[in-house]
Design a protein around this motif. Sequence first.
Motif, PDB file in Angstrom:
ATOM      1  N   ARG A   2       1.229  -1.677   0.287  1.00  0.00           N
ATOM      2  CA  ARG A   2      -0.141  -0.329  -0.022  1.00  0.00           C
ATOM      3  C   ARG A   2       0.630   0.951  -0.102  1.00  0.00           C
ATOM      4  O   ARG A   2       0.435   1.953  -0.812  1.00  0.00           O
ATOM      5  CB  ARG A   2      -0.977  -0.026   1.139  1.00  0.00           C
ATOM      6  N   LEU A   5       2.095   1.675  -3.551  1.00  0.00           N
ATOM      7  CA  LEU A   5       1.327   2.568  -4.068  1.00  0.00           C
ATOM      8  C   LEU A   5       0.896   3.764  -3.993  1.00  0.00           C
ATOM      9  O   LEU A   5       0.485   5.268  -4.469  1.00  0.00           O
ATOM     10  CB  LEU A   5       0.262   1.421  -4.263  1.00  0.00           C
ATOM     11  N   THR A   6       0.582   4.442  -2.210  1.00  0.00           N
ATOM     12  CA  THR A   6       0.632   5.569  -2.088  1.00  0.00           C
ATOM     13  C   THR A   6       1.209   6.464  -2.970  1.00  0.00           C
ATOM     14  O   THR A   6       1.682   7.534  -3.248  1.00  0.00           O
ATOM     15  CB  THR A   6       0.039   5.659  -0.882  1.00  0.00           C
ATOM     16  N   ASP A  11      -4.361   6.352  -5.403  1.00  0.00           N
ATOM     17  CA  ASP A  11      -5.720   6.788  -3.643  1.00  0.00           C
ATOM     18  C   ASP A  11      -6.490   4.887  -3.965  1.00  0.00           C
ATOM     19  O   ASP A  11      -7.378   4.967  -3.956  1.00  0.00           O
ATOM     20  CB  ASP A  11      -6.200   7.786  -3.398  1.00  0.00           C
ATOM     21  N   VAL A  12      -5.430   4.560  -3.558  1.00  0.00           N
ATOM     22  CA  VAL A  12      -6.263   2.905  -3.488  1.00  0.00           C
ATOM     23  C   VAL A  12      -5.975   1.910  -2.091  1.00  0.00           C
ATOM     24  O   VAL A  12      -5.026   2.507  -0.988  1.00  0.00           O
ATOM     25  CB  VAL A  12      -5.497   1.821  -4.391  1.00  0.00           C
ATOM     26  N   GLN A  13      -6.524   1.045  -1.110  1.00  0.00           N
ATOM     27  CA  GLN A  13      -6.100   0.528  -0.290  1.00  0.00           C
ATOM     28  C   GLN A  13      -5.825  -0.874  -0.434  1.00  0.00           C
ATOM     29  O   GLN A  13      -6.380  -1.268  -1.588  1.00  0.00           O
ATOM     30  CB  GLN A  13      -7.436   0.542   0.735  1.00  0.00           C
ATOM     31  N   VAL A  14      -5.058  -2.018   0.061  1.00  0.00           N
ATOM     32  CA  VAL A  14      -4.804  -2.897   0.586  1.00  0.00           C
ATOM     33  C   VAL A  14      -5.802  -3.887   1.457  1.00  0.00           C
ATOM     34  O   VAL A  14      -5.225  -3.376   2.640  1.00  0.00           O
ATOM     35  CB  VAL A  14      -3.203  -3.312   0.274  1.00  0.00           C
ATOM     36  N   HIS A  15      -6.438  -5.482   1.212  1.00  0.00           N
ATOM     37  CA  HIS A  15      -6.622  -5.647   2.220  1.00  0.00           C
ATOM     38  C   HIS A  15      -6.259  -7.202   1.813  1.00  0.00           C
ATOM     39  O   HIS A  15      -6.601  -7.710   1.060  1.00  0.00           O
ATOM     40  CB  HIS A  15      -7.839  -5.402   2.057  1.00  0.00           C
ATOM     41  N   VAL A 114      -6.998  -5.023  -3.767  1.00  0.00           N
ATOM     42  CA  VAL A 114      -6.420  -3.595  -4.052  1.00  0.00           C
ATOM     43  C   VAL A 114      -8.081  -2.982  -4.364  1.00  0.00           C
ATOM     44  O   VAL A 114      -8.658  -3.231  -4.950  1.00  0.00           O
ATOM     45  CB  VAL A 114      -5.774  -4.403  -5.151  1.00  0.00           C
ATOM     46  N   ASP A 117     -12.832   1.481   0.121  1.00  0.00           N
ATOM     47  CA  ASP A 117     -12.703   1.199   1.668  1.00  0.00           C
ATOM     48  C   ASP A 117     -13.423  -0.602   1.444  1.00  0.00           C
ATOM     49  O   ASP A 117     -14.312  -1.055   1.035  1.00  0.00           O
ATOM     50  CB  ASP A 117     -14.300   1.450   2.420  1.00  0.00           C
ATOM     51  N   ILE A 146       2.358  -3.186  -8.291  1.00  0.00           N
ATOM     52  CA  ILE A 146       1.178  -4.149  -8.054  1.00  0.00           C
ATOM     53  C   ILE A 146       2.562  -5.675  -7.956  1.00  0.00           C
ATOM     54  O   ILE A 146       2.469  -5.958  -7.264  1.00  0.00           O
ATOM     55  CB  ILE A 146       0.210  -4.507  -8.394  1.00  0.00           C
ATOM     56  N   LYS A 150       3.520  -7.504  -5.543  1.00  0.00           N
ATOM     57  CA  LYS A 150       2.860  -9.034  -4.712  1.00  0.00           C
ATOM     58  C   LYS A 150       3.900  -9.772  -4.338  1.00  0.00           C
ATOM     59  O   LYS A 150       4.829 -10.373  -4.968  1.00  0.00           O
ATOM     60  CB  LYS A 150       1.767  -8.775  -4.678  1.00  0.00           C
TER      61      LYS A 150
END
Length: 163
Positions: A2, A5-6, A11-15, A114, A117, A146, A150
Amino acid sequence: MRLALTTAGFDVQVHANDPAVDPAPFVDENYQLQCGGDNAYAGRDDVYCRIGGGELLVNGRLFRNSPRYFGAGHERVCCGGGLAMCGYFEFLGQKDMRYPVPASPAAWPLIFFVGGDVTRDAYGYILSVGLAHVESAARERFLRLILKFKPLHSWAVLRIAFD
């Protein structure tokens, strides 16, 4: 990942997929917005077309290449037991292919998301992953970043709308 990427301006999130859920609904959920109606015209800020949804990223994009021939009619010629078209090779056509979503629950923990929210239930299972927005012009740079960060054994479910 994350942070990378930021830092690159995305402007993304990684979960993590933990506890693991079936990724198929997140990959298969796609939408297409189309302009329509009396107030839909070029130049309005609130009316646009776009395709988005889920995509599975494993080891880069998959392409199926198929030769395109310019033929002299559609005659077929026997060559050693097989059939061939008359003509000459013109170009190699390329078509995007999608990775299949693993059906085995044993593979689901190797998948991460990716996007935007995340909504989780009371037990921590992912219920929904919001879409994040990335400019279409930055798509290849985004995907390469990515893939660069990864882990090799993992797969990414992208919940991205490429504008």
